[in-house]
Design an enzyme around this catalytic site. Structure first.
Site, PDB file in Angstrom:
ATOM      1  CB  THR A  77      -0.925   0.025   1.235  1.00 45.90           C
ATOM      2  OG1 THR A  77      -0.120  -0.053   2.423  1.00 45.90           O
ATOM      3  CG2 THR A  77      -1.917  -1.127   1.214  1.00 45.90           C
ATOM      4  CB  CYS A  78       4.325   1.987  -1.105  1.00 46.07           C
ATOM      5  SG  CYS A  78       4.211   1.360  -2.803  1.00 46.07           S
ATOM      6  N   GLY A  79       1.753   3.513  -2.203  1.00 44.89           N
ATOM      7  CA  GLY A  79       1.184   4.708  -2.817  1.00 44.89           C
ATOM      8  C   GLY A  79       0.066   5.302  -1.985  1.00 44.89           C
ATOM      9  CB  ALA A  82       2.883   8.196  -0.699  1.00 40.68           C
TER      10      ALA A  82
END
Length: 273
Positions: A77-79, A82
């Site tokens: 879920t990095c995006g 961010a």
């Protein structure tokens, strides 16, 4: 001289601990702390500069920094993390994940399309009633005069790149694709004769991402190179049990990740219609 035209830092002080009778020597761990007094009022920035050896002995000739609180990701879920950092927790990553699933942008949290991320950001900004930000989908080089000036003016950037083991930009053809939010810019002084020169050697950005609580500092050129090499998914992801949403043309296609990023500009009240 170092790449940024700054003398190399002195060597770490070596301590020899005293031996105690009938016991092993105590291990002494020293944290590297030197310089960066210009950032003393911003503790996380000072610590990051010390950690990365950037602008240790002189204040950057130009710099701008905005602090965003760190959020660690769960799953791919990095995006979305961010984006939650950008919103300063006005919406949690879990809420954004559910919304992105409903919109058909992701199955597990993956965001393999800058176009989809752009649309998601616009949608979420309206949901949380944030109207002092404008979003720009960019398909160009990151190391660009207009982009640099935008960062100097206080804009931030959401950018996909390849993450190395220490999460810094690398070149793995997209096999470790990751998202970060660029929160600031530092331009160290480099002189050639009497003329000041800004180039790939002395332009750095500060960044946060979902795999570390530490503020990162990277060369802007390294980030651009990494962003432009996002060509394909790794075989591990292709063959795992999760089903990902991948745009037509893949990561380096028109709707993918390669060579694309998102600038988020702050607007004055007079700019809002």
């Amino acid at each position: 001289m170092s790449e940024a035209g700054i003398p190399p830092p002195p060597p770490l002080l070596q301590l020899t601990p005293k031996k105690e009778s009938n016991s092993e020597p105590r291990r002494v761990h020293l944290r590297y702390q030197v310089g960066c007094d210009w950032a003393s009022s911003i503790e996380e920035l000072k610590t990051a500069c010390q950690r990365h050896g950037v602008c240790l002995y002189a204040e950057p000739s130009i710099w701008c920094y905005t602090n965003f609180e760190s959020i660690l990701q769960v799953g791919p879920t990095c995006g979305l993390v961010a984006l939650s950092m950008l919103l300063q927790k006005a919406m949690t990553p879990d809420n954004i994940l559910n919304m992105a699933k409903d919109l058909g942008y992701t199955n597990n949290g993956e965001m393999f399309s800058v176009k989809s991320m752009f649309s998601l950001i616009e949608y979420v900004l309206k949901k949380v009633n944030i109207d002092n930000l404008s979003v720009e989908h960019c398909k160009q080089k990151i190391f660009d005069e207009r982009v640099v000036q935008s960062l100097i003016d206080g804009s931030v950037m959401l950018v996909p790149y390849d993450a190395d083991r220490n999460h810094s930009p690398c070149m793995k053809r997209g096999h470790s694709a990751h998202w970060a939010i660029v929160t600031g810019i530092l331009i160290a002084e480099v002189f050639e004769g009497k003329k000041q020169k800004y180039d790939f050697r002395n332009v750095y950005v500060t960044a946060r991402h979902g795999k570390s609580a530490n503020l990162a500092i990277w060369k802007l050129q390294d980030l651009e190179n990494s962003n432009r090499n996002l060509d394909e998914m790794s075989e591990i992801r292709v063959n795992d049990e999760l089903e990902y949403i991948v745009p037509n043309g893949g990561l380096n296609g028109e709707d993918g990740l390669s060579g694309q990023f998102i600038l988020v500009h702050k607007m004055n009240k007079n700019d809002i219609t």
